[in-house]
Design an enzyme around this catalytic site. Structure first.
Site, short mmCIF file in Angstrom:
data_model
loop_
_atom_site.label_atom_id
_atom_site.label_comp_id
_atom_site.label_asym_id
_atom_site.label_seq_id
_atom_site.Cartn_x
_atom_site.Cartn_y
_atom_site.Cartn_z
N HIS A 37 -0.58 -11.30 -9.47
CA HIS A 37 0.14 -10.27 -8.69
C HIS A 37 0.44 -10.83 -7.31
O HIS A 37 -0.44 -10.92 -6.45
CB HIS A 37 -0.68 -8.99 -8.57
CG HIS A 37 0.08 -7.88 -7.89
ND1 HIS A 37 0.77 -6.90 -8.57
CD2 HIS A 37 0.29 -7.60 -6.58
CE1 HIS A 37 1.35 -6.07 -7.72
NE2 HIS A 37 1.07 -6.48 -6.49
N CYS A 38 1.68 -11.22 -7.10
CA CYS A 38 2.12 -11.70 -5.78
C CYS A 38 3.62 -11.44 -5.70
O CYS A 38 4.25 -11.05 -6.68
CB CYS A 38 1.78 -13.17 -5.60
SG CYS A 38 2.34 -14.21 -6.95
N HIS A 39 4.15 -11.62 -4.51
CA HIS A 39 5.57 -11.31 -4.28
C HIS A 39 6.25 -12.45 -3.54
O HIS A 39 5.60 -13.28 -2.90
CB HIS A 39 5.72 -10.06 -3.40
CG HIS A 39 4.92 -8.88 -3.83
ND1 HIS A 39 5.26 -8.09 -4.91
CD2 HIS A 39 3.78 -8.33 -3.32
CE1 HIS A 39 4.39 -7.11 -5.04
NE2 HIS A 39 3.47 -7.24 -4.09
N TYR A 55 10.73 -0.22 3.77
CA TYR A 55 10.20 -1.10 4.82
C TYR A 55 10.98 -2.40 4.80
O TYR A 55 11.61 -2.74 3.79
CB TYR A 55 8.70 -1.38 4.61
CG TYR A 55 8.39 -2.13 3.33
CD1 TYR A 55 8.45 -3.53 3.26
CD2 TYR A 55 8.02 -1.45 2.17
CE1 TYR A 55 8.17 -4.22 2.08
CE2 TYR A 55 7.75 -2.13 0.99
CZ TYR A 55 7.83 -3.51 0.95
OH TYR A 55 7.56 -4.19 -0.21
N ARG A 130 8.49 -2.96 -13.70
CA ARG A 130 7.52 -2.18 -12.91
C ARG A 130 8.09 -0.80 -12.62
O ARG A 130 9.24 -0.68 -12.18
CB ARG A 130 7.28 -2.91 -11.59
CG ARG A 130 6.11 -2.36 -10.78
CD ARG A 130 5.99 -3.13 -9.49
NE ARG A 130 4.71 -2.95 -8.85
CZ ARG A 130 4.52 -3.09 -7.54
NH1 ARG A 130 5.53 -3.41 -6.75
NH2 ARG A 130 3.33 -2.91 -7.00
N ARG A 136 5.44 6.74 -0.79
CA ARG A 136 5.88 6.12 0.46
C ARG A 136 6.76 4.89 0.19
O ARG A 136 7.38 4.35 1.10
CB ARG A 136 4.68 5.74 1.34
CG ARG A 136 3.87 4.62 0.80
CD ARG A 136 2.61 4.33 1.59
NE ARG A 136 1.64 3.66 0.75
CZ ARG A 136 1.67 2.38 0.42
NH1 ARG A 136 2.60 1.60 0.89
NH2 ARG A 136 0.76 1.87 -0.39
N HIS A 187 -3.77 -2.41 -9.26
CA HIS A 187 -4.86 -2.12 -8.32
C HIS A 187 -5.73 -0.93 -8.76
O HIS A 187 -6.06 -0.04 -7.94
CB HIS A 187 -4.30 -1.87 -6.92
CG HIS A 187 -3.15 -2.78 -6.55
ND1 HIS A 187 -3.07 -4.09 -6.97
CD2 HIS A 187 -2.03 -2.57 -5.79
CE1 HIS A 187 -1.95 -4.64 -6.49
NE2 HIS A 187 -1.31 -3.75 -5.80
N ASP A 263 -1.91 -10.54 -4.26
CA ASP A 263 -0.97 -9.61 -3.61
C ASP A 263 -0.30 -10.22 -2.38
O ASP A 263 0.28 -9.51 -1.56
CB ASP A 263 -1.63 -8.28 -3.24
CG ASP A 263 -0.59 -7.21 -2.90
OD1 ASP A 263 0.50 -7.24 -3.48
OD2 ASP A 263 -0.87 -6.36 -2.04
N ASN A 268 2.82 -4.02 3.86
CA ASN A 268 2.41 -2.71 4.40
C ASN A 268 0.96 -2.60 4.83
O ASN A 268 0.42 -1.50 4.85
CB ASN A 268 2.71 -1.60 3.37
CG ASN A 268 4.18 -1.51 3.06
OD1 ASN A 268 5.00 -1.47 3.97
ND2 ASN A 268 4.53 -1.54 1.78
C1 0GY Z 1 1.68 -4.17 -3.59
C2 0GY Z 1 1.53 -2.97 -2.80
C3 0GY Z 1 2.44 -2.35 -2.01
C4 0GY Z 1 3.85 -2.58 -2.00
C5 0GY Z 1 4.62 -2.86 -3.06
O1 0GY Z 1 6.61 -3.23 -4.12
C6 0GY Z 1 6.09 -2.93 -3.06
O2 0GY Z 1 6.70 -2.70 -2.02
O3 0GY Z 1 4.07 -3.08 -4.23
C7 0GY Z 1 1.94 -1.28 -1.13
O4 0GY Z 1 2.54 -1.03 -0.08
O5 0GY Z 1 0.90 -0.67 -1.46
O6 0GY Z 1 1.15 -4.25 -4.68
O7 0GY Z 1 2.37 -5.09 -3.16
#
Ligand code: 0GY
Length: 310
Positions: A37-39, A55, A130, A136, A187, A263, A268
């Site tokens: 789980h990463c972005h 955001y 997803r 939020r 999570h 993550d 955020n």
């Molecule tokens: C995460 C958690 C958050 C954000 C996102 O896609 C997203 O913007 O998942 C969060 O703000 O809790 O898993 O990255």
């Protein structure tokens, strides 16, 4: 160092930048470990952030993600589409196709996506979609649209990742249990860890997993869930101590249906930005044996994202 947000974008006020120079973990990851789980964020100048985003992050590129992978000792990544990119999956897809097969992706798609476009995502390495219910982060999408998408991606052998807050599980239960695919919860469904681990709220989540063998969970994000925070209060391995009983319970009861991820770059977070090396050192607290660690970090993510290699 303050990180940039490139293109015509200004990052959200109060946004904490991801952590430079993470420590080298003391815990040695098993060979072939997957950060599941990463972005990637942007860069905004190349992959613009979505107009409907809630955001604006600082950029976090594929090169920076892969440098972190190597530094921490992971072999592979699962890159999850973040809401700041909406249903424009280009940044995530670009990262996957540039990874030499070492990254797979989870996309966000809309009902009007064609089968050809789904096929292209599959070829690029996408293996899931997803659905986000965290208010939020996203606007509401009708459940019939999501169910239709789930039915279509099932044909590709994909799964559905769901992100929600623990208080919303009762209301979402019927929808989640109607999903026709493997379902992966982000999570642990965001438990309130100030409540007892054996209290009704977390019990409902455990019941969800017990009654539905297609449900998996990421035991990730102690830094998001913890009230006690990253400080070692009483010697070694005390960071995020209040999350340990929750994550360990899930790992021990469902060892074949759990995943873990950093993550990174931690969207955020307002109070502190975790040291990713310290996050890796958290793993043996929740998966105390070599066998549990291997399932969590290698066997399970490989089964879901690289089944052809298992
Ligand atoms: C995460 C958690 C958050 C954000 C996102 O896609 C997203 O913007 O998942 C969060 O703000 O809790 O898993 O990255």
């Amino acid at each position: 160092m303050t990180k940039a947000t490139s293109g015509d974008f200004t990052k959200t006020a109060g946004w904490l930048d991801w952590y430079d120079g993470p420590s080298k973990p003391r815990f040695q990851l098993p060979a072939g470990a997957v950060d599941a789980h990463c972005h990637v964020f942007g860069p905004g100048a190349e992959f613009p952030y979505a107009p409907e985003r809630k955001y604006t992050p600082c950029d976090a590129s594929k090169e920076q993600l892969y440098a972190l992978r190597d530094h921490l000792g992971f072999s592979r990544n699962v890159i999850v589409q973040a809401t700041c990119h909406g249903a424009d999956n280009r940044a995530m897809v670009d990262a996957c196709v540039s990874s030499d097969g070492r990254a797979r992706g989870v996309a966000t798609v809309k009902r009007d996506i064609s089968d050809e476009a789904l096929h292209r995502l599959h070829v690029a390495g996408v293996r899931g979609v997803r659905f986000n219910f965290v208010k939020r982060l996203v606007d509401f999408t009708p459940k019939d649209e999501l169910l239709e998408i789930a039915g279509r991606v099932k044909m590709f052998g994909w799964h559905v990742v769901i992100y929600f807050e623990a208080v919303d599980l009762p209301e979402l239960w019927d929808f989640f249990t109607a999903l026709p695919t493997t379902v992966v919860v982000d999570h642990m469904g965001r438990p309130d860890v100030s409540k007892p681990v054996d209290g009704p709220e977390f019990e409902l989540f455990l019941k969800f997993m017990r009654q539905h063998p297609n449900v998996w969970s990421k035991v990730s994000c102690p830094e998001r869930l913890s009230a006690t925070g990253p400080k070692a209060l009483n010697g070694e391995q005390a960071a995020y101590q209040d999350v340990v009983p929750f994550a360990r319970k899930v790992v021990e009861e469902f060892p074949d249906r759990v995943l873990w991820g950093t993550d990174w770059p931690h969207p955020n977070l307002k109070d502190h930005m975790p040291d990713d090396g310290l996050l890796v050192d958290f793993i043996p607290q929740i998966a105390p044996t070599a066998e549990l660690q291997r399932k969590l970090l290698v066997d399970n993510p490989m089964k879901l994202y690289w089944p052809e290699e298992v």
